[in-house]
Each structure stands twice: as C-alpha cells, then as structure tokens.
Design a protein around this motif. Structure first.
Motif, PDB file in Angstrom:
ATOM      1  N   GLY A 449       0.806  -1.212   0.000  1.00  0.00           N
ATOM      2  CA  GLY A 449       0.000   0.000   0.000  1.00  0.00           C
ATOM      3  C   GLY A 449       0.839   1.261   0.000  1.00  0.00           C
ATOM      4  O   GLY A 449       2.044   1.244   0.254  1.00  0.00           O
ATOM      5  N   ARG A 450       0.177   2.376  -0.263  1.00  0.00           N
ATOM      6  CA  ARG A 450       0.879   3.666  -0.300  1.00  0.00           C
ATOM      7  C   ARG A 450       1.164   4.201   1.105  1.00  0.00           C
ATOM      8  O   ARG A 450       1.977   5.091   1.285  1.00  0.00           O
ATOM      9  CB  ARG A 450       0.023   4.689  -1.065  1.00  0.00           C
ATOM     10  N   ASN A 451       0.436   3.658   2.091  1.00  0.00           N
ATOM     11  CA  ASN A 451       0.632   4.073   3.478  1.00  0.00           C
ATOM     12  C   ASN A 451       0.311   2.877   4.374  1.00  0.00           C
ATOM     13  O   ASN A 451      -0.209   1.860   3.896  1.00  0.00           O
ATOM     14  CB  ASN A 451      -0.246   5.288   3.809  1.00  0.00           C
ATOM     15  N   PRO A 452       0.610   2.954   5.673  1.00  0.00           N
ATOM     16  CA  PRO A 452       0.399   1.797   6.565  1.00  0.00           C
ATOM     17  C   PRO A 452      -1.060   1.394   6.737  1.00  0.00           C
ATOM     18  O   PRO A 452      -1.339   0.330   7.291  1.00  0.00           O
ATOM     19  CB  PRO A 452       0.979   2.284   7.904  1.00  0.00           C
ATOM     20  N   TYR A 453      -1.997   2.221   6.270  1.00  0.00           N
ATOM     21  CA  TYR A 453      -3.420   1.945   6.473  1.00  0.00           C
ATOM     22  C   TYR A 453      -4.071   1.194   5.311  1.00  0.00           C
ATOM     23  O   TYR A 453      -5.272   0.980   5.310  1.00  0.00           O
ATOM     24  CB  TYR A 453      -4.183   3.260   6.711  1.00  0.00           C
ATOM     25  N   GLU A 454      -3.295   0.810   4.305  1.00  0.00           N
ATOM     26  CA  GLU A 454      -3.888   0.101   3.174  1.00  0.00           C
ATOM     27  C   GLU A 454      -2.904  -0.928   2.644  1.00  0.00           C
ATOM     28  O   GLU A 454      -1.708  -0.885   2.924  1.00  0.00           O
ATOM     29  CB  GLU A 454      -4.260   1.083   2.066  1.00  0.00           C
ATOM     30  N   ALA A 482     -12.991  -7.127   6.162  1.00  0.00           N
ATOM     31  CA  ALA A 482     -12.051  -6.014   6.220  1.00  0.00           C
ATOM     32  C   ALA A 482     -12.055  -5.365   7.603  1.00  0.00           C
ATOM     33  O   ALA A 482     -11.012  -4.946   8.110  1.00  0.00           O
ATOM     34  CB  ALA A 482     -12.406  -4.977   5.146  1.00  0.00           C
ATOM     35  N   MET A 483     -13.225  -5.299   8.235  1.00  0.00           N
ATOM     36  CA  MET A 483     -13.333  -4.734   9.587  1.00  0.00           C
ATOM     37  C   MET A 483     -12.465  -5.515  10.575  1.00  0.00           C
ATOM     38  O   MET A 483     -11.786  -4.943  11.430  1.00  0.00           O
ATOM     39  CB  MET A 483     -14.786  -4.743  10.057  1.00  0.00           C
ATOM     40  N   VAL A 484     -12.507  -6.846  10.480  1.00  0.00           N
ATOM     41  CA  VAL A 484     -11.729  -7.694  11.388  1.00  0.00           C
ATOM     42  C   VAL A 484     -10.236  -7.477  11.178  1.00  0.00           C
ATOM     43  O   VAL A 484      -9.457  -7.400  12.136  1.00  0.00           O
ATOM     44  CB  VAL A 484     -12.108  -9.179  11.205  1.00  0.00           C
ATOM     45  N   ARG A 487      -9.224  -4.113  12.685  1.00  0.00           N
ATOM     46  CA  ARG A 487      -9.226  -4.202  14.148  1.00  0.00           C
ATOM     47  C   ARG A 487      -8.015  -4.990  14.640  1.00  0.00           C
ATOM     48  O   ARG A 487      -7.348  -4.596  15.594  1.00  0.00           O
ATOM     49  CB  ARG A 487     -10.504  -4.876  14.634  1.00  0.00           C
ATOM     50  N   GLN A 488      -7.728  -6.119  13.990  1.00  0.00           N
ATOM     51  CA  GLN A 488      -6.617  -6.968  14.412  1.00  0.00           C
ATOM     52  C   GLN A 488      -5.288  -6.217  14.347  1.00  0.00           C
ATOM     53  O   GLN A 488      -4.410  -6.407  15.194  1.00  0.00           O
ATOM     54  CB  GLN A 488      -6.555  -8.221  13.539  1.00  0.00           C
ATOM     55  N   LEU A 489      -5.145  -5.343  13.349  1.00  0.00           N
ATOM     56  CA  LEU A 489      -3.895  -4.602  13.172  1.00  0.00           C
ATOM     57  C   LEU A 489      -3.875  -3.291  13.957  1.00  0.00           C
ATOM     58  O   LEU A 489      -2.887  -2.558  13.898  1.00  0.00           O
ATOM     59  CB  LEU A 489      -3.674  -4.314  11.683  1.00  0.00           C
ATOM     60  N   GLY A 490      -4.974  -2.997  14.668  1.00  0.00           N
ATOM     61  CA  GLY A 490      -5.033  -1.768  15.449  1.00  0.00           C
ATOM     62  C   GLY A 490      -5.111  -0.526  14.594  1.00  0.00           C
ATOM     63  O   GLY A 490      -4.663   0.549  14.995  1.00  0.00           O
ATOM     64  N   LEU A 491      -5.703  -0.657  13.379  1.00  0.00           N
ATOM     65  CA  LEU A 491      -5.751   0.455  12.427  1.00  0.00           C
ATOM     66  C   LEU A 491      -7.126   1.098  12.332  1.00  0.00           C
ATOM     67  O   LEU A 491      -7.403   1.845  11.399  1.00  0.00           O
ATOM     68  CB  LEU A 491      -5.304  -0.021  11.038  1.00  0.00           C
ATOM     69  N   GLY A 492      -8.017   0.785  13.278  1.00  0.00           N
ATOM     70  CA  GLY A 492      -9.326   1.418  13.279  1.00  0.00           C
ATOM     71  C   GLY A 492     -10.367   0.617  12.531  1.00  0.00           C
ATOM     72  O   GLY A 492     -10.451  -0.610  12.650  1.00  0.00           O
ATOM     73  N   SER A 553      -9.356   3.138   8.328  1.00  0.00           N
ATOM     74  CA  SER A 553      -9.517   4.531   8.726  1.00  0.00           C
ATOM     75  C   SER A 553      -9.699   4.597  10.238  1.00  0.00           C
ATOM     76  O   SER A 553     -10.296   3.705  10.836  1.00  0.00           O
ATOM     77  CB  SER A 553     -10.736   5.146   8.027  1.00  0.00           C
ATOM     78  N   GLU A 554      -9.202   5.654  10.852  1.00  0.00           N
ATOM     79  CA  GLU A 554      -9.328   5.800  12.299  1.00  0.00           C
ATOM     80  C   GLU A 554     -10.752   6.132  12.715  1.00  0.00           C
ATOM     81  O   GLU A 554     -11.120   5.952  13.874  1.00  0.00           O
ATOM     82  CB  GLU A 554      -8.378   6.889  12.804  1.00  0.00           C
ATOM     83  N   THR A 555     -11.562   6.627  11.795  1.00  0.00           N
ATOM     84  CA  THR A 555     -12.940   7.000  12.119  1.00  0.00           C
ATOM     85  C   THR A 555     -13.907   6.356  11.129  1.00  0.00           C
ATOM     86  O   THR A 555     -13.501   5.879  10.057  1.00  0.00           O
ATOM     87  CB  THR A 555     -13.130   8.526  12.074  1.00  0.00           C
ATOM     88  N   ALA A 556     -15.195   6.366  11.478  1.00  0.00           N
ATOM     89  CA  ALA A 556     -16.220   5.794  10.606  1.00  0.00           C
ATOM     90  C   ALA A 556     -17.546   6.487  10.886  1.00  0.00           C
ATOM     91  O   ALA A 556     -17.766   7.005  11.985  1.00  0.00           O
ATOM     92  CB  ALA A 556     -16.350   4.286  10.847  1.00  0.00           C
ATOM     93  N   PRO A 557     -18.456   6.494   9.917  1.00  0.00           N
ATOM     94  CA  PRO A 557     -19.794   7.048  10.158  1.00  0.00           C
ATOM     95  C   PRO A 557     -20.647   6.072  10.968  1.00  0.00           C
ATOM     96  O   PRO A 557     -20.249   4.923  11.174  1.00  0.00           O
ATOM     97  CB  PRO A 557     -20.352   7.219   8.740  1.00  0.00           C
ATOM     98  N   ASP A 558     -21.785   6.533  11.436  1.00  0.00           N
ATOM     99  CA  ASP A 558     -22.730   5.664  12.138  1.00  0.00           C
ATOM    100  C   ASP A 558     -24.136   6.187  11.888  1.00  0.00           C
ATOM    101  O   ASP A 558     -24.517   7.236  12.403  1.00  0.00           O
ATOM    102  CB  ASP A 558     -22.426   5.654  13.643  1.00  0.00           C
ATOM    103  N   LEU A 559     -24.891   5.477  11.066  1.00  0.00           N
ATOM    104  CA  LEU A 559     -26.245   5.900  10.721  1.00  0.00           C
ATOM    105  C   LEU A 559     -27.259   5.349  11.721  1.00  0.00           C
ATOM    106  O   LEU A 559     -27.214   4.170  12.088  1.00  0.00           O
ATOM    107  CB  LEU A 559     -26.608   5.419   9.315  1.00  0.00           C
ATOM    108  N   VAL A 560     -28.163   6.223  12.137  1.00  0.00           N
ATOM    109  CA  VAL A 560     -29.222   5.833  13.072  1.00  0.00           C
ATOM    110  C   VAL A 560     -30.538   6.441  12.599  1.00  0.00           C
ATOM    111  O   VAL A 560     -30.626   7.653  12.364  1.00  0.00           O
ATOM    112  CB  VAL A 560     -28.918   6.332  14.505  1.00  0.00           C
TER     113      VAL A 560
END
Length: 779
Positions: A449-454, A482-484, A487-492, A553-560
C-alpha cells in the motif's frame, strides 16, 4: 598493501550488507527487523544530568483528575512540601522539560486554568519560561522558587507521550520522603517463569519486572500487597488477581539469583498504571542478592472471559460483549461499549428501566473509566474519553457527574448527580481499556500500500511445521472481513474491502493463497477466528493480483434512524394506479400491481425516514460519480443501489410485504446547530450525510412506502434496515435496524413501540414475537 581509500570503502560495503540482512528479516515479518531470540542493537543509554551545585533539588509528579496515566497537574516537591506550577508564560517547551524530567520521551500538550483540578499548598513556580533543553524545571527562568502571585485556579497541567526514555534511570533526590514520589521507570512486564505459563497466551503469571537504567530488575516482595498486584494485572488487561503456588517460585529464586530494584512499591489499588503508584522504602540488598526476608514479586492474574484459555480453542473466537457479561453474571449486562474500533474501546452505555442510555462526560475520569473496564472483563483504563469522541449515542443520558471510589463492581454503583440535567449526546463519555497482549497483530500485515493503512492482506500461517506468509482469497471478501483485519492490526475501521489488488505489489514470496472461504461476523478478534476452509483451500482466481485487500480509517460514520419520526408520520393512503407509473417502473409496488387496471387503487403504508449520522466521519456512497445512475422519472442521480429495506412481518417473523427502496439520493436535509450542510443531490452535487446532520425522506416522496394492498387486517411488525448490505463501513451496525409494532384494522393503521436495534433490554426485545429468530445476519 591496501589503498588509503579502501578501508572506508570496505566499511560502506559492510554497512550495506548489514542493511540487506536486516531487510531480509523485515520481509519475514519480525518486529524491529530481527527474528525472535536475536539480540537487538543496544540503544543509547540514558545518562543522569549533571546539575550545577546551586540548583534547587526538586521532584515532579502528575496529579489531579486524569483521563490518562501520563497526564495531570504538574506538582513539585521542594523543601518538604508538594506544590504546583502557575500557567503564566508556560509553554510547550516548559511541558517538554517536565515530561523529560519524569522519564517520558516528549510532551504532547499542556493545559492552563487547573484543567486537572486545583492543587494545594504552595505555588512553587510562576512565569516559567523554558527553552525545552533544560535538564530540570528548576533551571528554567521564573520569578524564583516560591515567588508567585497566582491562585490554584491557574495550576498548569501537561500531557506526556506514552513512550518512556530508553535507559531512563530513576534518581531520587528526596531521600527522606521516598514514599511520596511517583514511580518512574522505563517499562514494566510480567515475565513467565514456569514452563507451563511460558507457552500460554496471554501471559497471566510470572515475575513483575521493571526496566530501570536499561536493565530488567525484579521487585522484592517484602512490602508487596494485593493492591499492588491489582494495579499490575490491570495494566496488562486483566480485571483481577488470584493466588499462586509460592513454594515453586521460592525454589526457583534459590537456583537463580534475582537482580533487585532499589525500591519497594506502594499502590492504593486504584491506579491505572504503576507510574501513578508511590515509591515505598528503599530496599537494602544483602550481599547474597536477597532482600529482607523476601523473594521476587510474582503476580497471577485472572483474564476476562473473552481472553480465558480453553482446552479446545485457546481463547474465545469472537468478542460479543453482551454474551460475555451475561455468562459471568447469569443476567443481562448493565454496561456495554459501542462504536469503538478495537476490543476494549467504545462509548459507555448503561441499562436503566429497560432502556440503554449514555453517561455524560462531566467529571469523567480515569478512575471511573477503570471501573467500567474491569466490570467488562478488561484491565484498567488507558484513557477516559469525552466529548462524544467515539460517536454519539441515542436515547436518554442516564448518568452525569459520575464519581467512583475505584472498587465498585459496576459503574452503576458509583455516585452520580441525579438532579443534574441538560447533557446532550455531544458529551457522551467513552473509554479505552487495557486488554491482554494476544499476539494477533503479528499474524497479519498489509503489503504494497501507499501508506500503513492500506494494502494487500497477508497472513502468517503454519505449513509443514514452519510459519509462512501468504495471501487471502478474495472470493466473497467484503466489509465485515475487512473490519476484522483493521481491528486486528489496530488500524481502526475498514473504509474499503478490495477483491483485486494488482495495483499493490506485495511480497512475491507471499503470493500463494494460505486462507480461503473467509466469512466473518465482524466481532472476531482475529481473521483466523472467522469461518474459513482450513487446510483444504479453494480459490479459483488464486492469490497475487486477485488477493484480498483493505484500506483502514481511524474513524467511521454511524447511521441511526429516528424511531420517533417514523411513529409520528405513519399514515395510510389509497393512491390511483395511474399516479404510480414512476414507482411501478422502479419496482416500488408489490408484484400483484402488474395486473391492476390503471383506474384502480393501491393501498400504501406511508411514513418519513429521518436518518442521522452520529459517527465520527461523513457517510459517503461507495460508488464514485462515474457510476451513479440517473433516474429520469424522479430527476436525480442514485448513488447507492440498495440503501434501505422496508419490511412488514407477521408476528412469527415471516415477511408479508416489503418496500423496494432500490436506490437512494443522499444529502444533508438539516443539521445540528453550528454544523453546515455539505451534501446536496441537486445539479449532480456531492452526495453523503455529514456528521451531525440527517437525511430526511419525506412520507410524500415516491417509494417511501410499503404496498399493503394485499395485506389482511391484523397485528404486524414493521422493520427498517439501513445500509443492509454493509456496502459502506460503519462504526456500529447494531443500530441500523429499527422495529415497530403495527396494527391494521382494514381502515386505519397504527405504529407504536418503535425502537432501534439494541436500544432496549433483552426482555423488551423478546416481547416482539419472532424477533429473535429473524435477526439480520451478515450474508
């Protein structure tokens, strides 16, 4: 004879070869580039500063109402008395001196105006001006020690980095007041001594060792207490301590001479970290390396249920908060975490009168956060978060101005102000807890990836008795998987799941597929805990360019969805078929409508949908503009093929009618005060929902209905499911489902008891027959 330039030249070649060797180890996935057991290069040792003889001898500590162990009010010990520092002229350079003097690598920030509470006693320093290079705060320019015109409302605080200075050596200049000083060491660990515990993950029992001056040392147990053990276990992610076989450790200590630290430890049991404990008395080591009638300190910790070793699995495969706590207390839990990216992190929610609500962050402290963490089977709290940092909750705010003693079994037992009202969800409290080191992060990596987050997902698995890196088959790879990984890598959170990764060239040696058929529920702690094919791999496309990939990503949306709006706007309409041509073309009517004459009527259950984004980042459609679909009938672009499902269910959970909300135009209809709209569908505008805004689909808009023409009168369950295919990642999917009771008598229709999924107690949910066997599951 060698030429004069050959020695430097040879040295350069050797240095290059050394880098190549290290690069080989890095490719094998070893931390720091070196395999286990290989000695790491020695770090530059800390050397104690030499101070001018006339320098006032002081000691520092961080005190007050903390939200991290490495932050607090700056307190100075001088002339036998603790005092504070005034915020006048204080700067980040001064904070740097304070943090370095305390053994932290650097300062992160500083806070004026007694953010951590008002101190007591003298204000030792005022108008402090440091360059940042001073060896002690006493060498910075100031009015002079003890000269101040400040009040304790001006006490300054600092936040230091988590990392300690390598080789830091604690030097106590206050020999007569040792017990009043905080502990300052580089690092702390539990070292497994017995062979049976060395192989266990996580490590729960062994010597307590501190790193001081670059060397690991044991602590003499002569003055050790259960409170000390409680603090150590909490640091390493365990809620409590237990007894151990002392005889075995005494025998071991006789065989190998311990290397004792110079001090004992004095904790109250409520500290979140050893550095917050006080030093005990100095330990005078005897000539035979023993301490006064004691042996090295040993702790044995009790892991929370999610991390408990079991004969079959080693530990729990997935982390389901409610199930874990229910099994422990044989009843529904009273506390839970929501919206966190990693295990042991989230917004704190408590159950009261059958309804889940949040805690206001007024007076929210590390002590109260630690009670929450221990209650949920984790260790002490790393951080007490405020200001809705992990998203905003829904429903009531149940508790405000919470104050815990630290030994409560539940945060619901702590004192709180029942009269204090007016908190909004913008002030929701959250926690980050210490969790046991399970080693999951070392079994997965992102490559290319181009950065540690991908990057392409590469897993470390055992093949023929050795560990090898390989790729993950992308068949069926989606958001939950992808979520797991993230989370496992501590990347959000996951921001995207990729089924092709030809644009991310990973390690060639890791091209072969080592995992296939991966299916995750999203709650797993590790990708290996998800369902997968095991040793018998099946992957038609193979790995390499077709391997699974993620971006995090460190953040995410949450629809309610707002249940109140649905309940208040529901009504029934009989609409002529000739006015439903657009809806018919978009399959928004039941299948029997195709045989209905143009002059007949369809009966529609109509309502408004108000969908809020309570998360930490904007909700954006997955598809780019180039793939949006123009709908000529309704004259706008649809950015998502499936955004909402509307269903009417019988009381046993059978679907009897549905709304075909096939597409959606996302925009900010309205926002909370102070937040500007960013997204608008008109004129091919950007689509999405801003944090703190909501998208309202009014009841009078086409397809905002369920066709109930063929439904008989009776009682039903009405259900709305947002983002049903998990197309866009969110921080919390449990609140995407909304259910109502629905009564239809053939002439009128009522909607009542509307609520979001997970907002009520289990007992209330069970009052909806058929609800439990009709829960929406991943794929």
């Amino acid at each position: 004879m060698l030429a004069p330039w050959s020695l430097p030249y040879c040295f350069t070649i050797l240095l290059g070869l050394l880098k190549l060797c290290r690069a080989q180890y890095e490719q094998l996935g070893y931390p720091h580039g070196y395999p286990q057991g290989y000695p790491e290069p020695e770090q530059e040792q800390y050397t104690a500063p030499e101070l001018p003889p006339d320098t006032p001898r002081i000691q520092l500590r961080l005190a007050g109402d903390k939200r991290k162990h490495n932050e607090g009010r700056v307190e100075v010990f001088y002339d036998g008395e603790w005092g504070t520092v005034c915020d006048d002229d204080f700067s980040i350079h001064s904070a740097q001196v304070v943090c370095r003097e305390l053994g932290y690598l650097e300062a992160v920030s500083w806070s004026p105006s007694s953010k951590y509470g008002k101190g007591e006693g003298r204000i030792w320093f005022d108008n402090v001006q440091c360059t940042g290079k001073e060896k002690t705060l006493a060498l910075c320019m100031s009015n002079g020690i003890g000269v101040s015109d400040c009040k304790h409302t001006e006490d300054v605080g600092v936040v230091c980095s988590d990392k300690r200075i390598p080789g830091f050596k604690f030097i106590n200049t206050m020999a007569n007041n040792v017990e009043s000083l905080n502990i300052q060491v580089e690092d702390v660990r539990i070292r497994a001594i017995l062979s049976s515990y060395r192989k266990r993950v996580p490590v729960t029992e062994g010597y307590v060792e501190v790193k001081d001056g670059g060397k690991w040392k044991q602590i003499c147990d002569a003055e050790w207490t259960k409170h000390n053990s409680r603090v150590i276990c909490g640091m390493f992610g365990f809620p409590g301590e237990r007894k151990y076989n002392a005889r075995v450790y005494k025998m071991f200590a006789r065989r190998r001479k311990p290397n004792y630290w110079d001090y004992s430890v004095n904790c109250t049991g409520n500290e979140a970290h050893l550095s917050s404990c006080k030093l005990g008395h100095a330990v005078a080591a005897k000539a035979n390396s023993t301490c006064g009638g004691g042996t090295p300190v040993v702790v044995s910790c009790v892991p929370g249920r999610a991390f408990s070793p079991t004969p079959m699995t080693g530990f729990r495969k997935a982390f389901r908060q409610e199930v874990v706590i229910s099994l422990l207390f044989l009843q529904q839990p009273l506390v839970r975490l929501r919206g966190g990216a990693i295990i042991g992190e989230g917004r704190v929610e408590v159950l009261k009168n059958g309804e889940w609500g949040t805690i206001c962050d007024d007076n929210w402290s590390l002590l109260s956060a630690t009670v929450v963490c221990r209650e949920l089977g984790f260790g002490s709290a790393k951080e007490a978060l405020s200001g809705g940092r992990l998203g905003q909750g829904m429903g009531p705010v149940h508790m405000n101005e919470v104050k815990c003693s630290g030994f409560e079994k539940s945060v619901t037992e702590c004192f709180f102000n029942k009269e204090s009202l007016g908190c909004s969800h913008e002030e929701d409290a959250a926690v980050t807890c210490n969790v046991p080191a399970m080693g999951f992060q070392e079994r997965l990596r992102l490559s290319g990836g181009r950065n540690p987050y991908e990057g392409r997902v590469e897993a470390l698995v055992e093949r023929n008795g050795s560990l090898v890196w390989g790729t993950v088959c992308s068949d069926g790879w989606g958001t939950m998987e992808a979520m797991v990984v993230c989370r496992q890598l501590g990347l959000g959170f996951a921001s995207n799941a990729f089924q092709e990764t030809w644009y991310w060239p990973g390690e060639v040696s890791a091209d072969p597929v080592v995992m296939s058929g991966v299916r995750c529920s999203g709650t797993e702690m590790s990708l290996s805990h998800c369902l997968h094919h095991g040793a018998h791999l099946t992957c038609p496309k193979g790995g390499g360019r077709n391997a699974a990939g993620v971006s995090c990503s460190e953040t995410a949306p949450d629809l309610v969805l707002s249940p109140q709006v649905v309940e208040q706007t529901t009504y029934m309409e009989d609409r002529p078929m000739f006015m439903l041509q657009c809806a018919y073309e978009e399959n928004c009517l039941s299948t029997t409508s195709s045989k209905t004459p143009a002059n007949s009527y369809r009966r529609l259950l109509r309502f408004s949908s108000q969908i809020h984004n309570n998360g930490q980042s904007d909700f954006r459609p997955k598809a780019g503009r180039h793939s949006w679909v123009w709908h000529d009938c309704h004259r706008h672009y649809h950015s998502m093929e499936v955004f909402t499902h509307y269903d009417l269910l019988s009381l046993n959970g059978t679907k009897v009618a549905e709304g075909h909300k096939a597409s959606f135009c996302l925009e900010d209809t309205d926002c909370e005060e102070g937040i500007e709209k960013r997204y608008e569908c008109a004129n091919f505008g950007e689509q999405g929902i801003t944090v703190g805004c909501w998208d309202t689909y009014r009841h009078d808009i086409d397809c905002q209905w369920i066709d109930i023409t063929d439904i008989k009168p009776g009682d039903y369950i009405f259900q709305v499911f947002i983002n049903p295919n998990y197309e866009v990642p969110e921080s919390d999917y449990s609140n995407n489902l909304m259910k109502c009771r629905c009564r239809y008598d053939g002439h009128r229709i009522w909607m009542y008891s509307c609520h979001n999924g997970g907002s009520l107690s289990t007992e209330t949910e069970e009052s909806f027959p058929g609800l439990l066997n009709n829960q929406v599951t991943h794929r």
